[in-house]
Design an enzyme around this catalytic site. Structure first.
Site, PDB file in Angstrom:
ATOM      1  N   GLY A 173     -45.883  -5.534   8.911  1.00  0.00           N
ATOM      2  CA  GLY A 173     -45.446  -6.715   8.161  1.00  0.00           C
ATOM      3  C   GLY A 173     -43.954  -6.981   8.182  1.00  0.00           C
ATOM      4  O   GLY A 173     -43.452  -7.734   7.339  1.00  0.00           O
ATOM      5  N   SER A 174     -43.229  -6.417   9.154  1.00  0.00           N
ATOM      6  CA  SER A 174     -41.784  -6.678   9.168  1.00  0.00           C
ATOM      7  C   SER A 174     -41.491  -8.149   9.480  1.00  0.00           C
ATOM      8  O   SER A 174     -40.545  -8.727   8.935  1.00  0.00           O
ATOM      9  CB  SER A 174     -41.056  -5.753  10.145  1.00  0.00           C
ATOM     10  OG  SER A 174     -41.411  -6.047  11.466  1.00  0.00           O
ATOM     11  N   ASN A 175     -42.314  -8.778  10.314  1.00  0.00           N
ATOM     12  CA  ASN A 175     -42.125 -10.221  10.555  1.00  0.00           C
ATOM     13  C   ASN A 175     -42.475 -11.019   9.307  1.00  0.00           C
ATOM     14  O   ASN A 175     -41.758 -11.958   8.957  1.00  0.00           O
ATOM     15  CB  ASN A 175     -42.982 -10.691  11.739  1.00  0.00           C
ATOM     16  CG  ASN A 175     -42.303 -10.430  13.065  1.00  0.00           C
ATOM     17  OD1 ASN A 175     -41.351 -11.120  13.432  1.00  0.00           O
ATOM     18  ND2 ASN A 175     -42.760  -9.405  13.768  1.00  0.00           N
ATOM     19  N   ILE A 190     -58.681 -16.128  15.460  1.00  0.00           N
ATOM     20  CA  ILE A 190     -58.780 -17.106  14.366  1.00  0.00           C
ATOM     21  C   ILE A 190     -60.080 -17.901  14.533  1.00  0.00           C
ATOM     22  O   ILE A 190     -60.350 -18.417  15.618  1.00  0.00           O
ATOM     23  CB  ILE A 190     -57.536 -18.030  14.405  1.00  0.00           C
ATOM     24  CG1 ILE A 190     -56.320 -17.277  13.861  1.00  0.00           C
ATOM     25  CG2 ILE A 190     -57.749 -19.309  13.628  1.00  0.00           C
ATOM     26  CD1 ILE A 190     -56.389 -16.944  12.390  1.00  0.00           C
ATOM     27  N   ASN A 215     -48.616 -18.380  16.586  1.00  0.00           N
ATOM     28  CA  ASN A 215     -48.627 -16.917  16.713  1.00  0.00           C
ATOM     29  C   ASN A 215     -47.369 -16.467  17.446  1.00  0.00           C
ATOM     30  O   ASN A 215     -46.798 -17.222  18.243  1.00  0.00           O
ATOM     31  CB  ASN A 215     -49.856 -16.504  17.541  1.00  0.00           C
ATOM     32  CG  ASN A 215     -49.939 -15.010  17.783  1.00  0.00           C
ATOM     33  OD1 ASN A 215     -49.742 -14.207  16.869  1.00  0.00           O
ATOM     34  ND2 ASN A 215     -50.225 -14.616  19.021  1.00  0.00           N
ATOM     35  N   HIS A 273     -46.094 -13.435  20.066  1.00  0.00           N
ATOM     36  CA  HIS A 273     -46.568 -12.370  20.939  1.00  0.00           C
ATOM     37  C   HIS A 273     -45.349 -11.677  21.555  1.00  0.00           C
ATOM     38  O   HIS A 273     -44.411 -12.349  22.003  1.00  0.00           O
ATOM     39  CB  HIS A 273     -47.475 -12.931  22.038  1.00  0.00           C
ATOM     40  CG  HIS A 273     -48.100 -11.850  22.852  1.00  0.00           C
ATOM     41  ND1 HIS A 273     -49.198 -11.130  22.419  1.00  0.00           N
ATOM     42  CD2 HIS A 273     -47.748 -11.324  24.047  1.00  0.00           C
ATOM     43  CE1 HIS A 273     -49.498 -10.217  23.327  1.00  0.00           C
ATOM     44  NE2 HIS A 273     -48.645 -10.309  24.327  1.00  0.00           N
ATOM     45  N   ASP A 322     -54.165 -15.292  23.081  1.00  0.00           N
ATOM     46  CA  ASP A 322     -52.811 -15.422  23.638  1.00  0.00           C
ATOM     47  C   ASP A 322     -52.642 -16.604  24.586  1.00  0.00           C
ATOM     48  O   ASP A 322     -51.769 -16.591  25.461  1.00  0.00           O
ATOM     49  CB  ASP A 322     -52.374 -14.123  24.339  1.00  0.00           C
ATOM     50  CG  ASP A 322     -52.265 -12.976  23.361  1.00  0.00           C
ATOM     51  OD1 ASP A 322     -51.977 -13.229  22.179  1.00  0.00           O
ATOM     52  OD2 ASP A 322     -52.476 -11.823  23.772  1.00  0.00           O
ATOM     53  N   GLU A 352     -37.523 -11.146  17.511  1.00  0.00           N
ATOM     54  CA  GLU A 352     -38.497 -11.740  16.575  1.00  0.00           C
ATOM     55  C   GLU A 352     -37.821 -12.105  15.264  1.00  0.00           C
ATOM     56  O   GLU A 352     -38.039 -13.190  14.717  1.00  0.00           O
ATOM     57  CB  GLU A 352     -39.660 -10.769  16.328  1.00  0.00           C
ATOM     58  CG  GLU A 352     -40.485 -10.517  17.575  1.00  0.00           C
ATOM     59  CD  GLU A 352     -41.695  -9.627  17.355  1.00  0.00           C
ATOM     60  OE1 GLU A 352     -42.647  -9.743  18.130  1.00  0.00           O
ATOM     61  OE2 GLU A 352     -41.692  -8.796  16.407  1.00  0.00           O
TER      62      GLU A 352
HETATM   63  C1  GAR Z   1     -44.898  -7.801  16.434  1.00  0.00           C
HETATM   64  O1  GAR Z   1     -44.082  -7.240  17.433  1.00  0.00           O
HETATM   65  C2  GAR Z   1     -45.719  -8.928  17.003  1.00  0.00           C
HETATM   66  O2  GAR Z   1     -45.067  -9.657  18.013  1.00  0.00           O
HETATM   67  C3  GAR Z   1     -46.895  -8.177  17.557  1.00  0.00           C
HETATM   68  O3  GAR Z   1     -47.171  -7.169  16.604  1.00  0.00           O
HETATM   69  C4  GAR Z   1     -45.942  -6.786  15.991  1.00  0.00           C
HETATM   70  C5  GAR Z   1     -46.156  -6.804  14.490  1.00  0.00           C
HETATM   71  O4  GAR Z   1     -45.086  -6.227  13.807  1.00  0.00           O
HETATM   72  N1  GAR Z   1     -48.017  -9.041  17.757  1.00  0.00           N
HETATM   73  C6  GAR Z   1     -48.918  -8.875  18.728  1.00  0.00           C
HETATM   74  O5  GAR Z   1     -48.890  -7.952  19.511  1.00  0.00           O
HETATM   75  C7  GAR Z   1     -50.010  -9.951  18.777  1.00  0.00           C
HETATM   76  N2  GAR Z   1     -50.800  -9.822  19.947  1.00  0.00           N
HETATM   77  P1  GAR Z   1     -44.911  -6.445  12.246  1.00  0.00           P
HETATM   78  O6  GAR Z   1     -46.267  -6.121  11.583  1.00  0.00           O
HETATM   79  O7  GAR Z   1     -43.862  -5.477  11.820  1.00  0.00           O
HETATM   80  O8  GAR Z   1     -44.519  -7.862  12.012  1.00  0.00           O
END
Ligand code: GAR
Length: 191
Positions: A12-14, A89, A103, A105, A146, A175
Site C-alpha cells: 500500500g505504499s502507492n 476488475i 492501473n 504497472h 495489463d 511511482e
Molecule cells: C507497485 O510497484 C505496482 O506498480 C505493482 O505492485 C506494486 C505495489 O506496491 N503493481 C503491479 O505489479 C500490477 N501488475 P505498493 O503496494 O507498495 O503500492
C-alpha cells in the site's frame, strides 16, 4: 468534489502516497475509500493512519455486483485507481465506470506485463533479460490483463550492476513522483 476509491492488495505504499497527495492538494479530488482483497495487507495501517476508510472485501465480493456496487454508490465514487491490486476488475465495474478505472504497472508495457507479471517478478525478469531500461506505465483498465490505453510512461536506466531490488527501488521512486499527478490530470481532463 471527485471521489476516488483505491483498490490495493498489499503493502500500500502507492495508496498512502496518493491519499497524502490529495489531502494536501487544492484540487477538488479526494480518496474516500480503499478496498483491499487481502486480510494481511500493509495498506490497512496506512489508511487508518491517514483517516481514510478501508474495507476488506474477498474476491467473491469484489466480483459480486450486488455487493460491490452498493458500496461504491454509498461512497459516491467517481473514479477507481488500482495501486498494487492483484485481481482482475469485473466487467460490471468497467461498464459502470467508463474511462474511469486506471492501473499502474511497474514496467514499460507491453513488455513484462500479463498474468503472473507483478511486483518483484517484473523486476527479476527485467534484470534477467539484461534490459537497459525499465519504467512505469499508467493505463486504462480493460478486461484484458495489463492492456488498455496507455496514459503515461516514463523510464529509468538499468545497468549491469542493478539487481531486482535496486530496480524496484528506482521504480517505486517513479511511482511516488508521477502516479498522483497523472491521476489528477486524468480526472481533471474527464470533466
Ligand atoms: C507497485 O510497484 C505496482 O506498480 C505493482 O505492485 C506494486 C505495489 O506496491 N503493481 C503491479 O505489479 C500490477 N501488475 P505498493 O503496494 O507498495 O503500492
Amino acid at each position: 468534489m471527485k471521489k476516488i476509491a483505491i483498490f490495493a492488495s498489499g503493502n500500500g505504499s502507492n495508496a498512502e502516497n496518493i491519499i497524502k497527495f490529495f489531502q494536501s492538494d487544492d484540487s477538488d479530488i479526494e480518496v474516500v475509500l480503499v478496498i483491499c482483497n487481502r486480510k494481511d495487507a500493509g495498506v490497512y495501517e496506512r489508511a487508518h493512519r491517514l483517516n481514510t476508510e478501508i474495507l476488506y472485501l474477498p474476491k467473491s465480493s469484489i466480483n459480486d455486483e450486488n455487493v460491490l456496487m452498493p458500496i461504491l454508490e454509498k461512497y459516491k465514487i467517481d473514479f477507481i485507481v488500482l495501486a498494487g491490486f492483484m485481481l482482475m476488475i469485473p466487467s460490471f465495474i468497467l461498464s459502470r465506470f467508463p474511462n474511469s478505472v486506471i492501473n499502474i504497472h511497474p514496467s514499460l508495457l507491453p513488455k513484462y506485463g500479463g498474468k503472473g507479471m507483478y511486483g518483484k517478478f517484473v523486476h527479476e525478469a527485467v534484470v534477467a533479460a539484461g534490459e537497459k531500461e525499465s519504467g512505469i506505465t499508467i493505463h486504462r483498465v480493460t478486461d484484458k490483463c495489463d492492456e488498455g490505453e496507455i496514459i503515461f510512461q516514463t523510464s529509468i536506466p538499468v545497468s549491469k550492476e542493478d539487481t531486482p531490488e535496486s530496480v524496484e527501488q528506482k521504480i517505486h521512486r517513479l511511482e511516488k513522483e508521477y502516479f498522483p499527478k497523472v491521476i489528477k490530470h486524468t480526472i481533471l481532463l474527464k470533466k
